[in-house]
Scaffold this active site. Sequence first.
Site, PDB file in Angstrom:
ATOM      1  CB  CYS A  57       0.725 -22.912 -38.234  1.00 59.23           C
ATOM      2  SG  CYS A  57      -0.184 -22.304 -36.794  1.00 59.23           S
ATOM      3  CB  CYS A 102      -0.953 -25.223 -30.465  1.00 62.42           C
ATOM      4  SG  CYS A 102      -2.604 -25.040 -31.185  1.00 62.42           S
ATOM      5  CB  CYS A 148      -4.972 -28.219 -37.002  1.00 62.86           C
ATOM      6  SG  CYS A 148      -5.038 -26.628 -37.824  1.00 62.86           S
ATOM      7  CB  CYS A 205      -7.545 -21.913 -34.612  1.00 65.24           C
ATOM      8  SG  CYS A 205      -6.362 -21.727 -35.949  1.00 65.24           S
ATOM      9  CG  HIS A 228     -24.396 -14.493 -27.706  1.00 72.56           C
ATOM     10  ND1 HIS A 228     -24.131 -13.280 -28.303  1.00 72.56           N
ATOM     11  CD2 HIS A 228     -25.730 -14.501 -27.467  1.00 72.56           C
ATOM     12  CE1 HIS A 228     -25.252 -12.595 -28.428  1.00 72.56           C
ATOM     13  NE2 HIS A 228     -26.243 -13.315 -27.924  1.00 72.56           N
ATOM     14  CB  CYS A 286     -20.267 -11.630 -24.963  1.00 73.62           C
ATOM     15  SG  CYS A 286     -19.391 -10.331 -25.847  1.00 73.62           S
ATOM     16  CB  CYS A 327     -23.553  -6.220 -30.117  1.00 72.85           C
ATOM     17  SG  CYS A 327     -23.670  -7.920 -30.696  1.00 72.85           S
ATOM     18  CB  CYS A 381     -19.698 -11.611 -33.394  1.00 70.46           C
ATOM     19  SG  CYS A 381     -19.025 -12.323 -31.878  1.00 70.46           S
ATOM     20  CB  CYS A 436     -12.507 -16.343 -25.221  1.00 67.73           C
ATOM     21  SG  CYS A 436     -11.840 -17.693 -26.189  1.00 67.73           S
ATOM     22  CB  CYS A 462     -11.369 -12.047 -30.568  1.00 60.16           C
ATOM     23  SG  CYS A 462     -10.070 -13.286 -30.807  1.00 60.16           S
ATOM     24  CB  CYS A 472     -16.008 -14.514 -31.423  1.00 62.23           C
ATOM     25  SG  CYS A 472     -15.859 -16.313 -31.365  1.00 62.23           S
ATOM     26  CB  CYS A 488     -10.630 -20.046 -33.757  1.00 62.74           C
ATOM     27  SG  CYS A 488     -10.068 -19.694 -32.090  1.00 62.74           S
TER      28      CYS A 488
END
Lengths: 533, 370
Positions: free
Chosen positions: B54, B57, B167, B205, B243, B246, B271, B277, B286, B298, B305, B308
């Site tokens: 798509c 990336c 992908c 993703c 997690h 986080c 949370c 999540c 992340c 996110c 989350c 992805c």
Amino acid sequence: MAQLISIDPVTRIEGHLRIDVEVEDGKVKDAWSSGTMFRGIEMLLKGKHPFDAQQVTERICGVCPLVHGTAASYNLDDALGVELPDNARLIRNLCLGANFIQSHILHFYHLAALDYVDVAAVVNYSGSNAALKAIKGKVAGLVKANDVYPFLPRYESDDYVSDPELATVLVGHYVEALEMRKKAQEMLSIFYGRMPSFVGTVPGGVTVQPTVSNIAAFRARLAELRFWIDNVYVQDILTVAGVPAYQIFFTAGDSGGNYLAYGGFDEDSNGTVKFLPRGYITGNDVAAVKEFDENKITESVKHSWYRDECEGLHPKEGKTEPEVGKEGAYSFLKAPRYDGKAMEVGPMARMLVLAGLELSGKISPDKQKLMPLVKSLGLDAKVMELATEGKFGILPRHAMRALECKLIADQMDVWLDELKPGEPIYDKKDIPGESYGRGLVEGPRGALGHWIHIKGKKIDNYQAIVPTTWNAAPRDKEGNRGPIETALLGLPVPDAENPINVVRCVRSFDPCLACAIHVIHPEHNGVKSFRVV
Amino acid sequence: MEGKGVTRRQFIKYAGATAALLGLSQSLVPEIARALEELTSGKPPVLWIQGQNCTGCSVSFLNTNFPNAAELVLDKLSVRYHPTVMAAAGDLAFGVLEETAKELAGKYVLVVEGPVPTAEGGEFCTFGLEKETASFNGYQRRKDKPMTVWMEELVPGAAAIIALGNCASFGGIPAANASVTGTKAVQDIVKEISKDKPVINIGGCPSHPDWFVGTVLDYLINKRVPELDKHNRPKAFFGKLIHENCERRASFDAGLFLEDWNDNNPDMKLCLFKMGCKGPVTYADCPTRRWNSGVNWCVGANAPCHGCAEPTFYKDLSPLYEPLPNVNFLGINTTAETLGWVAAGATAAGIGAHYLYKQLGKKAPEGGEQ
């Protein structure tokens, strides 16, 4: 004698596009547009939780996830009977707007500009501007190392902008634009978590409350972008449009005179008032904008790799059953039609609809925004001349994209002012047993529609018609060409080895093929027959 | 350096940023600077092709900061083929692919964005033209060249293969339609063509630009494939559970959960477990790296989350907005048997104490596995 030129891949677009043109006496006599990649995204939504649609459909496209996610959210809002709170509407507008900015900048500088600027001319820059000297150093280094990828090879043409001063300024802006569009993505992530593939809108509203600090963070970046759009982007478009060799592109590349806009950016809670109005134009009669009726949308598959049973349906009950190798077909794109007509969608369609409503007095003088801007830039005479001639080609398509970028960016400051910290952002609704929904929005590339059928609290059918399906469509049942195919007719191609004008024209539409080919019918996902061409 | 429009000071700063990106000690900056300078003189050729992608990336790659995209594309790498960026089109464009594969066999880095459909002779994804022709409106027109054929031509000569994004790495969303398109992950295609050719999977993703740029720089500076996990993802970026790191972990432990987005007090970082999540089963950095120049991520946007970066995304992680069923919470870390867990179980009505207790005592799996 006529000759067929095949261009595959058409690069500097999103996705997989093949263009075939028949050239006779140095001009395009006929053209075929083929989308050559298929995934089939909706089928995996069947039976899924309806809320998943937003996250899955935004993966249709990495350039415009925002638009698909937003269309899916409106689609679900409609199916669930959501009353969208003002804060949610405004945050969706702001983020959609930020995506327009990043997408339009990306398109002009990184996807289109190399068709007009001679990068090699930069080595002859003789001025003393430190930033431009640095650009010259960079390009000279590439030339010296005999490694000028990805700027070369390219189609050769004697009309590239080759004045060293101007070429260096434009290449400098190409590099600056990378940073600017990155800032627009940062702006998005303030409310929506990240880009691409954002998370901040959900059916019923948005996830982030406006606060003094996130509004300030957004506004600071917006101010910087607005300055750059006014002083660099819009000015560069005017500069390129002033190049004598490009004057033919004001009218060359006209798509046939039919334009459609669903309308974008809601100004009230039920979406009846849009910042960019809806409407359609036929036969280039700009002053006569007609009222849009969503029931008149159908898709033809006569020349698409889909079974004939999919012919002529409205997307609410749309079918998409692939038949690779079908006789007479040449694309994975269907051919969407409005009232049986091919329609150009996108910035030019939106701006012409807006201009038409302003020129015909349907928008009162105190509320007009486009024509005053056009006047202030000294373009009003040119616009009237083109309207009289009934042709809007490649250059107006680029110019209107830039003007739209400015209009939206300016309005975003107003939307920021309207946010109310502490007020609701979400309307929680249960998923109904059975319901239909549709979400019609405007993306950078044009009119986008999502349709959903919920049954047993799950997705039963999901269909989307995206902007590039309108623009890059193949011929329909009646044999009528799609807008890009029509726009290519008559373009000068003096050298078959270097069909630069063909790609200039195609790129002016900013095609996005991943968006355009995403569909498959959930109940009939098997390939019915297959013949290698 | 000056000739390239970069001052010495800027360059050292950039080497320092690279060290930070790779999680290396700042004492290595001079060494990294030396390695980067060497790179500039012999830029590795990159062929970046797109399958059922798509372009997310690629767009994400453009958001890279250290180095920025212009520096990478122009100064550090020789990006010979990238369909979204390159000037050339048509014959000129795919000609570069074919020529580079021939002339620089064994030397180029092959980046693949998007997976590869194999059904129906590969006709679900084509670009470039074959030598053979077929008739088309009275003309003999060269046939579309399938992605599968390109893989056969480009894989054997690649010095390294990077599958960019979920992908390409694992099939992702297009592979959920594999019954029609025969979509395969890049590593599965490569296995069939050249058995021992290593593939580095950079999931996500989309993929985070740092994950890609960091992996490429690591590879170029250290001249080796970085340490990978069982899914062939660089451990440097995919070694930690979301997690575990986080910023809202304390709310989870205290049993403070968001249930309606209007309930959210912006100052209370509730949370998002009940909003679906997938952080408890997703390995990626992340929470500490964040996205878009560190502006947000996110969970920072008060959204769950979606997992992805996991090989199981999307199909096996749906419904995305429903709480995870049957998660082995003890897979998180060895300190799971803390008061926090018990408190979470006792106070979080939606999850239920019995549910969490049921998980206690299970053995912790290796990284990346649920």
